[in-house]
Design a protein around this motif. Structure first.
Motif, short mmCIF file in Angstrom:
data_model
loop_
_atom_site.label_atom_id
_atom_site.label_comp_id
_atom_site.label_asym_id
_atom_site.label_seq_id
_atom_site.Cartn_x
_atom_site.Cartn_y
_atom_site.Cartn_z
N UNK A 271 0.83 -1.21 0.00
CA UNK A 271 0.00 0.00 0.00
C UNK A 271 0.87 1.25 0.00
N UNK A 272 1.95 1.23 0.77
CA UNK A 272 2.84 2.40 0.82
C UNK A 272 3.47 2.69 -0.54
N UNK A 273 3.70 1.64 -1.34
CA UNK A 273 4.32 1.83 -2.65
C UNK A 273 3.32 2.31 -3.69
N UNK A 274 2.16 1.63 -3.74
CA UNK A 274 1.20 1.91 -4.81
C UNK A 274 0.17 2.98 -4.43
N UNK A 275 -0.09 3.16 -3.14
CA UNK A 275 -1.08 4.14 -2.69
C UNK A 275 -0.50 4.93 -1.51
N UNK A 276 0.49 5.76 -1.75
CA UNK A 276 1.16 6.45 -0.63
C UNK A 276 0.22 7.37 0.16
N UNK A 277 -0.75 7.99 -0.51
CA UNK A 277 -1.65 8.88 0.24
C UNK A 277 -2.55 8.07 1.19
N UNK A 319 -10.46 -2.90 6.10
CA UNK A 319 -10.16 -1.96 5.00
C UNK A 319 -8.92 -2.39 4.23
N UNK A 320 -7.86 -2.79 4.96
CA UNK A 320 -6.63 -3.21 4.28
C UNK A 320 -6.85 -4.49 3.49
N UNK A 321 -7.69 -5.40 4.00
CA UNK A 321 -7.98 -6.62 3.25
C UNK A 321 -8.69 -6.28 1.94
N UNK A 322 -9.67 -5.38 2.02
CA UNK A 322 -10.38 -4.97 0.80
C UNK A 322 -9.45 -4.23 -0.15
N UNK A 323 -8.61 -3.35 0.41
CA UNK A 323 -7.69 -2.58 -0.43
C UNK A 323 -6.66 -3.49 -1.09
N UNK A 326 -8.29 -5.11 -3.90
CA UNK A 326 -8.42 -4.15 -5.00
C UNK A 326 -7.09 -4.00 -5.75
N UNK A 327 -6.00 -3.91 -5.01
CA UNK A 327 -4.68 -3.81 -5.66
C UNK A 327 -4.38 -5.05 -6.48
N UNK A 329 -6.59 -6.92 -7.97
CA UNK A 329 -7.39 -6.82 -9.20
C UNK A 329 -6.78 -5.82 -10.18
N UNK A 330 -6.04 -4.85 -9.66
CA UNK A 330 -5.38 -3.87 -10.52
C UNK A 330 -4.03 -4.37 -11.04
N UNK A 331 -3.69 -5.62 -10.73
CA UNK A 331 -2.41 -6.16 -11.19
C UNK A 331 -1.24 -5.80 -10.31
N UNK A 332 -1.50 -5.30 -9.09
CA UNK A 332 -0.43 -4.91 -8.17
C UNK A 332 -0.47 -5.79 -6.93
N UNK A 333 -0.60 -7.06 -7.16
CA UNK A 333 -0.77 -7.99 -6.06
C UNK A 333 0.50 -8.12 -5.25
N UNK A 334 0.37 -8.24 -3.92
CA UNK A 334 1.55 -8.43 -3.07
C UNK A 334 2.08 -9.85 -3.17
N UNK A 335 3.18 -10.09 -2.46
CA UNK A 335 3.75 -11.42 -2.42
C UNK A 335 2.73 -12.40 -1.84
N UNK A 336 2.59 -13.59 -2.46
CA UNK A 336 1.55 -14.54 -2.05
C UNK A 336 1.74 -15.01 -0.60
N UNK A 337 2.99 -15.27 -0.24
CA UNK A 337 3.22 -15.72 1.13
C UNK A 337 2.85 -14.64 2.13
N UNK A 338 3.20 -13.40 1.84
CA UNK A 338 2.86 -12.31 2.75
C UNK A 338 1.35 -12.09 2.80
#
Length: 687
Positions: A271-277, A319-323, A326-327, A329-338
């Motif tokens: 989230x900090x990388x893709x959605x800093x605000x 909220x973070x789970x939903x966000x 959403x990321x 679905x936008x192709x910015x998925x985090x590491x699967x293990x994390x």
């Protein structure tokens, strides 16, 4: 005054319990059989809003105010004490020795009253606010030892606390209870041993990598350790920490964990990388809410502070789970293990918080959901961080290799460019050095010309003015003495004629110099009779003054007769000025087939001043002993230029006792020209 949040929470819980009470069956008296009995759905409950009911009041309200409790106790955060009623029907042959167990280590005060036909027994008290020495049973959670005779018995339990009044309640036989207690202690020992190993491993890993992510993860592990320890009651049990202090510590560690964990979670989920605000707002909400809730806890508003931070934490996790979804679905998925690790953690924290709020019934899995989820979460996160570190190390190694190859290629290119540039600079330096040398020579020539001009101006002013003055004086004498004696008049005419000759000689020298500088060196050279040229030059002086000697001269010699005559005349004139009046000047000429025409002019004078020998053939150079004699200082300069234009050379020979000799060599046309050498190398002294 209750906060609106707590009022709403109590209303919801009351409606929930009321609905359950309507729907639930009336609990039947419990027959004590087996090793353990879960009291789920077998109890009655009563809330004491006034906090003033006594055991006598409670016994009197047995049939009118108590309501059936359909499940486990889940009153949530409340300041009102809760009364539980347990009806027991003990068979005559049943075992009387039992243990009453509450599986919540954070209950502040739990008081047990045993009522039978004989009356009310002496109360037993346990809980966090009770010193450990007064606990009926020495375990980490509230427990009571019961002696239940045959017949009907009623147990009344008054429960109060600052934490959530949520707990599973059960009856145990002593032997199975102690066995369960040992298993519980061993389980938590293994759990915290694994936690300690994970902590030490991460500490060593961070010291090895020095990476900010590993450092933040270490802080994250430490931040979650405090709530786990205080929730299960181990520090309170072994360190005998008072309940008031342990509850505040628990509340603060929960607030601190929420604040400290948010930056790490936001970073790992991307989230900090893709959605800093959004990350900035979430982090500020976590920190500010944690600070406010910690302040409320310090102000003795424990239920409000802990309940609020838990609700805010659950909301942020949702909220973070939903966000994160959403990321993805936008192709910015985090590491699967994390993502898996945080999913497990979110689930465990959510279940535990809902259990604390009284929205989920307690049971062993629910009660330990946070601890289980946290350990699984930390293990998977450690695995994910290790996997990512190995991946980053491999990528770094690959990038370093590529960078090294690129650096080598760049170095090769730079070396080539530097070599080319160095060559270009070398050529440029050479060109500039040549230009500088030419400029220096030009400056030297300009300076020399300026000096020569100054010398020429001074010399011309003197040399031309002197004969003109003589002529003017002679004319005045002739005008003033027209009848003077003939010999005087003749002497005056000779003086005037000498002055005219002097001016003529000066003009010849200057005209010859101009000719040498402006006419091509071979423009007037032709085959001439050199004997006639020599005789003409010697004939301009009396026979007793100049002695001409010639040997083997050819009939025809290729030269410029006019310039050659000027050269010989200047040498003879120079010798005439410096030789004594009665001495003889020798002019010698000889032709050698292999060398050319050799000429010598020798006088018997005092010689040349050594100081001016290096500059003798320069323009306007005159010795100290010649300053009072007529002349412009151009004679020897003209001689050298004439000789050089004929391809020859001139050499000075100084004899201290016999005078000075000038040697001239003019090569035969077609023969190699002798090298021209500087004057100072041509002059020599002979003994």
């Amino acid at each position: 005054m209750r906060a609106p949040f707590l009022l709403l929470l109590q209303l919801l819980l009351a409606l929930l319990f009321a609905s359950n009470a309507v729907a639930a069956d009336m609990p039947q008296p419990i027959a004590l059989q087996g090793d353990s009995i879960a009291l789920t759905g077998k109890m009655y409950w009563l809330q004491d809003p006034s906090n003033a009911l006594t055991i006598e009041d409670i016994v009197a309200a047995k049939s009118t105010q108590f309501a059936p409790l359909p499940g486990e106790l889940k009153a949530g955060f409340t300041r009102h004490p809760i009364w539980l009623r347990i009806d027991i029907l003990q068979p005559s042959n049943a075992v009387a020795d039992w243990m009453l167990v509450f599986e919540n280590a954070l209950l502040d005060v739990v008081t047990l009253y045993q009522v039978s036909d004989q009356g009310i027994s002496k109360p037993q008290v346990t809980g966090d606010d009770v010193p450990r020495a007064r606990w009926p049973v020495e375990v980490r959670f509230p427990a009571f030892h019961l002696e239940i005779p045959s017949g009907r018995q009623t147990l009344y339990i008054r429960i109060s606390g600052r934490n959530s009044l949520t707990s599973a309640v059960s009856l145990w036989r002593p032997e199975p209870f102690h066995s369960m207690s040992r298993i519980d202690a061993q389980t938590y020992g293994i759990y915290f041993g694994m936690y300690l190993i994970l902590l030490l491993f991460q500490c060593v890993f961070w010291l090895y990598t020095k990476d900010a992510t590993d450092r933040n993860y270490l802080v994250y592990i430490l931040a979650n350790l405090g709530p786990v320890l205080l929730t299960v009651g181990l520090p309170q049990h072994y360190l005998e920490i008072p309940g008031t202090l342990s509850d505040v510590a628990l509340g603060w560690t929960i607030c601190l964990g929420a604040a400290v964990s948010s930056p790490f979670i936001l970073t790992q989920l991307g989230v900090r990388t893709h959605q800093p605000r959004i990350a900035w707002y979430v982090e500020r909400v976590a920190w500010y809410s944690s600070g406010v809730c910690a302040l409320l806890i310090a102000m003795n508003q424990y239920g409000w502070g802990v309940g609020s931070i838990q609700l805010i934490t659950v909301a942020l996790l949702v909220f973070l789970a939903i966000d994160t979804l959403w990321l993805s679905l936008q192709g910015k998925r985090p590491d699967r293990l994390l993502a898996l690790a945080f999913g497990i953690f979110y689930l465990g924290v959510g279940v535990r918080f809902l259990r604390n709020l009284g929205l989920v019934a307690p049971d062993p899995l629910v009660d330990n959901s946070y601890q289980i989820a946290l350990l699984m979460h930390l293990g998977v996160v450690s695995l994910g961080i290790g996997t990512r570190y190995r991946k980053m190390t491999l990528e770094k190694s690959t990038a370093q290799q590529e960078a090294l190859e690129a650096t080598r290629a760049l170095n090769t290119s730079l070396e080539q460019r530097v070599a080319e540039r160095t060559t270009a600079l070398s050529h440029e330096i050479q060109r500039r050095e040549l230009l500088e040398s030419d400029l220096r020579k030009s400056l030297e020539m300009e300076q020399q010309m300026r000096e020569e001009q100054m010398i020429f101006a001074a010399m011309a002013s003197h040399e031309f003015r002197t004969p003109l003055t003589i002529i003017d004086t002679t004319l005045q004498q002739l005008q003033n003495n027209p009848n003077a004696a003939p010999h005087k008049t003749e002497a005056r005419f000779r003086n005037a004629q000498a002055a005219v000759d002097r001016i003529t000689a000066l003009m010849d020298n200057y005209l010859s110099l101009d000719r040498l500088q402006s006419v091509d060196r071979s423009a007037n050279r032709r085959m001439v009779n050199v004997t006639q040229v020599l005789q003409q030059a010697a004939g301009e002086w009396p026979m007793q003054r100049v002695k001409l000697t010639m040997r083997g001269l050819p009939d025809r010699f290729f030269c410029d007769p006019d310039l050659l005559l000027i050269a010989i005349r200047n040498l003879l004139s120079n010798a005439d000025r410096h030789a004594p009046g009665a001495s003889e000047i020798e002019l010698f000429a000889e032709f050698l087939p292999t060398t050319g025409l050799c000429m010598e002019v020798r006088d018997r004078g005092a010689g040349v001043d050594p100081e001016i020998v290096p500059r003798l053939f320069q323009k306007y150079i005159r010795g100290k002993d010649a300053q009072h004699l007529p002349g412009a200082g151009l004679g020897l300069y003209l001689v050298e230029r004439i000789v050089q234009q004929h391809g020859g050379q001139i050499r000075l020979e100084i004899r201290p006792t016999t005078g000075t000799t000038f040697h001239i060599l003019l090569p035969t046309p077609g023969s190699p020209e002798p090298p021209s050498k500087p004057m100072q190398n041509n002059a020599k002294e002979s003994p």
